[in-house]
Scaffold this motif. Sequence first.
Motif, PDB file in Angstrom:
ATOM      1  N   ALA A  37       0.824  -1.203   0.000  1.00 42.25           N
ATOM      2  CA  ALA A  37       0.000   0.000   0.000  1.00 42.25           C
ATOM      3  C   ALA A  37       0.862   1.259   0.000  1.00 42.25           C
ATOM      4  CB  ALA A  37      -0.931  -0.009   1.216  1.00 42.25           C
ATOM      5  N   THR A  87       0.546  -3.541  -8.510  1.00 39.58           N
ATOM      6  CA  THR A  87      -0.896  -3.750  -8.512  1.00 39.58           C
ATOM      7  C   THR A  87      -1.250  -5.180  -8.919  1.00 39.58           C
ATOM      8  OG1 THR A  87      -1.144  -1.423  -9.144  1.00 39.58           O
ATOM      9  CG2 THR A  87      -3.072  -2.817  -9.350  1.00 39.58           C
ATOM     10  N   GLU A 102      -0.312  -7.754  -6.198  1.00 38.19           N
ATOM     11  CA  GLU A 102      -1.255  -7.740  -5.075  1.00 38.19           C
ATOM     12  C   GLU A 102      -2.387  -8.732  -5.299  1.00 38.19           C
ATOM     13  OE1 GLU A 102      -3.654  -4.318  -2.481  1.00 38.19           O
ATOM     14  OE2 GLU A 102      -2.754  -3.862  -4.417  1.00 38.19           O
ATOM     15  N   ALA A 157      -7.599   4.286  -5.039  1.00 39.70           N
ATOM     16  CA  ALA A 157      -7.063   2.993  -4.599  1.00 39.70           C
ATOM     17  C   ALA A 157      -6.176   3.087  -3.362  1.00 39.70           C
ATOM     18  CB  ALA A 157      -6.303   2.330  -5.747  1.00 39.70           C
ATOM     19  N   HIS A 204      -6.500   4.612  -0.774  1.00 39.38           N
ATOM     20  CA  HIS A 204      -7.301   4.792   0.438  1.00 39.38           C
ATOM     21  C   HIS A 204      -8.322   3.679   0.618  1.00 39.38           C
ATOM     22  CE1 HIS A 204      -5.444   8.724   0.295  1.00 39.38           C
ATOM     23  NE2 HIS A 204      -5.950   8.908  -0.904  1.00 39.38           N
ATOM     24  N   GLY A 205      -8.169   2.580  -0.129  1.00 39.13           N
ATOM     25  CA  GLY A 205      -9.075   1.450   0.011  1.00 39.13           C
ATOM     26  C   GLY A 205     -10.468   1.726  -0.511  1.00 39.13           C
ATOM     27  N   ILE A 206     -10.557   2.543  -1.567  1.00 43.90           N
ATOM     28  CA  ILE A 206     -11.849   2.928  -2.138  1.00 43.90           C
ATOM     29  C   ILE A 206     -11.904   2.436  -3.582  1.00 43.90           C
ATOM     30  CG2 ILE A 206     -13.381   4.874  -2.683  1.00 43.90           C
ATOM     31  CD1 ILE A 206     -12.022   6.425  -0.469  1.00 43.90           C
ATOM     32  N   MET A 219     -16.321   2.237  -0.223  1.00 43.54           N
ATOM     33  CA  MET A 219     -15.166   1.614   0.407  1.00 43.54           C
ATOM     34  C   MET A 219     -15.068   0.150  -0.004  1.00 43.54           C
ATOM     35  SD  MET A 219     -13.667   3.973   2.207  1.00 43.54           S
ATOM     36  CE  MET A 219     -12.578   3.011   3.244  1.00 43.54           C
ATOM     37  N   ASP A 220     -13.849  -0.341  -0.085  1.00 43.53           N
ATOM     38  CA  ASP A 220     -13.626  -1.738  -0.444  1.00 43.53           C
ATOM     39  C   ASP A 220     -14.282  -2.673   0.554  1.00 43.53           C
ATOM     40  OD1 ASP A 220     -11.967  -3.573  -2.257  1.00 43.53           O
ATOM     41  OD2 ASP A 220     -11.402  -4.238  -0.256  1.00 43.53           O
ATOM     42  N   GLN A 221     -14.308  -2.281   1.813  1.00 45.37           N
ATOM     43  CA  GLN A 221     -14.851  -3.149   2.857  1.00 45.37           C
ATOM     44  C   GLN A 221     -16.364  -3.261   2.776  1.00 45.37           C
ATOM     45  OE1 GLN A 221     -13.172  -0.761   5.945  1.00 45.37           O
ATOM     46  NE2 GLN A 221     -15.113   0.213   6.460  1.00 45.37           N
ATOM     47  N   GLN A 246     -14.766  -7.677  -4.293  1.00 47.89           N
ATOM     48  CA  GLN A 246     -13.456  -7.080  -4.038  1.00 47.89           C
ATOM     49  C   GLN A 246     -12.404  -7.653  -4.987  1.00 47.89           C
ATOM     50  OE1 GLN A 246     -12.398  -7.486   0.091  1.00 47.89           O
ATOM     51  NE2 GLN A 246     -14.318  -6.640   0.829  1.00 47.89           N
ATOM     52  N   ARG A 291     -10.172  -5.646  -7.940  1.00 48.58           N
ATOM     53  CA  ARG A 291      -8.705  -5.686  -7.933  1.00 48.58           C
ATOM     54  C   ARG A 291      -8.165  -6.198  -9.270  1.00 48.58           C
ATOM     55  NH1 ARG A 291      -9.435  -8.194  -2.628  1.00 48.58           N
ATOM     56  NH2 ARG A 291      -9.204  -6.620  -0.999  1.00 48.58           N
TER      57      ARG A 291
END
Length: 715
Positions: free
Chosen positions: A177, A212, A215, A334, A336-338, A351-353, A360, A364
């Motif tokens: 990250a 990327t 990952e 990306a 920021h996990g968005i 948000m990814d979560q 998810q 990716r």
Amino acid sequence: MIPFLQRFPRRVLFLAGLVLIAGLGVASGIWAVKHASDQQSSDNSQKASETRNQADAGDLELIDLKLSAESLEAIPEDELLVNTQGIANSLMHGDLLLRSGNAAMALRLYRQESDGTTVPETIDVSYRIALCAETLGDDAEALAGYQSVAEMDANGQLREYALLGQARVLHRQGHIAEASGVLQRWVLSQETTHRLSPHITGDALYLLSRITAAEVLEQTATRLWEPDAVCLPRSSFDPGRYLSRTRSSEEVLRSEHPVGIRIVHQLAESTPDTVTLSGHLARSTIVRVIGDLSQQTGWPVELSPLAEDMLRTVTVSVDFEEQTANLILDWLLAPHGIVWDFHDSTLRIQMDQELAADQQDTFRWQRAERVLLAALFGEPEHLDAPIAYLLLGNLSFQRGQFQTARRHYEHILQAFPRISLQAEAWFNLAKVELAERNLIQATQALQGAMDAGRGQPLESAALLLAGQTALELDQPHDATRPLMRAVTLATDDDVRGLSLLSLASAHLLNGHPERANVALMEDRRILQAEPYRDRAAFLASLARFRAASTPARRDRDGRALITSMSHLPTDRNLGLSHLLLTAEAYTEVGLQHLATSLIENNLSGAPPSEIRERLVFLLIDTLIQDREDERAEALLAGIINDSSPGESDEARLRLAELYFRQSRLGLVETSCRNLLSEDVSPEVRVRALQLLGRVYSDRGDRERAVLCYSGVLPQ
């Protein structure tokens, strides 16, 4: 006075002395003149050599010494020129060492120059020390050095090289990250005022794409012999690529750009993939950047509450000329996990979560593919282009898009014939062929991987797969050689253990139980441990049973074989050849019903191959022995209907033999004559004539029977 000199008068001696002194003076004068001339010639040669060296150095490296103003004022002008030239020469020597692969000596020289000079450590020296530390694997010193250079050279070009080095080290340390964040901020806003090397932007894009993709791909199987595992590109680092820089005097004349996000180009169908943007914004929140993008494109934006809370406090500065909207969104969100999605002309950001696990993964995969394609489109001739193609092929392979993966791997082999990545491309191409059950093509690709990958870790894995593929083709003789080499070259215990078990299976299928036993004794340390212990015990028991020379020993080894089969695992790590040996073992000890159930339970999902066909015929023979003629006839009919002409000859002959066993002589005669009217193998022809001869013998037609037994088809 010396007696010898007493013979000469004093006047003669005096004159001789004067002549000697004069001669010495003349000689001294001649030597002085010659020495001065030689010295001048040497100086001229040295100056000419220095001029040439400086000219050559300009091609290799333009030294940019950035000294602080206080240091320059404190040092006399003459002394400053001497120190500057000395540092330049030392750096030039160190650069030559670093390019030649001697990073340790280069580091010693750089540090010696840094400690020995009367001026503070320069940015150039600091950058080179960090570069040496990265080459030698000292990540802590390299990271600290790059961070220091980026802070000292806030507006210079070395800052860009330092940020790139910082991202490389963070990636190697596993801080994905953080490395992605450094690179994404860099490509969004290149604040340097100096003209960079034409490849540094490509370096950043390719490194970002590799991070990327890794990952995503590192979540897959890493053991190369497994069916769903493919080779990732090897990590290599050439410090010479990051030494060459353009002249620091070539500054970029920045023109005034309109503030905000602007559309440069768009197609009729407006999507993030088809809209090209330019952006010039001072530091502001990401929410404002997204708002400007929405206003220009006309796309409504739906922000989830969690994503909106995150983006309200995150600021960024953007400065790019032309880039597609999908990449801009990736680089903004990306880190920021968005994630974002575009559907029904609406841009949705969350948000990814907030997504399900499979969603998810999909986002990716898509992001990794976009970044790889952006790098290839931006710098198609870059040195890392083959790596991008390999990663694109891996992404397609993992998603089951085998045709696309094949095209990427074949492009590497055709367009980049002399790169070190050939072995990985051949190996991954073999995995595609194996996945599509093209076993002949897979064998050829594995041979290419073995040739190109000599000395690499994948060589032993390629040898193992080549041996197992030969077993799938029912060619155990061809399997022994690569498997023996795999045993010899393997440094990984798993590769060595699987190679030994496969080699023992090949020897048993070849009818050499003694050789199978020798192979199993090669490395007992591995084969006596899990997960290979039970398989090795079964193969050893089968080898002893088949090699038994007396009834008593055969009876004892048979009981041991039955015991070993009761502990066998149900997986197929050794392929169908191991299943065939197990089924044969059951029939050899009189447990045909267990052989039947074993084959039936494992045959339905097995891919077509020669070894599978052999298993089917073993099942048919077992069913016939158990008087289950209807099931055997149905299996044979299925093989005949599913096989192409020529491949069903064995099944047609066995069906005729089944008809003969049932005394259906008319069907036997028709089947045999149909076979003999076609172009069949000599073995099938001989067996068909003999079977037809038995039909005529049972009918009492001895004349025709004799013709058949002699190899002639009667009229």
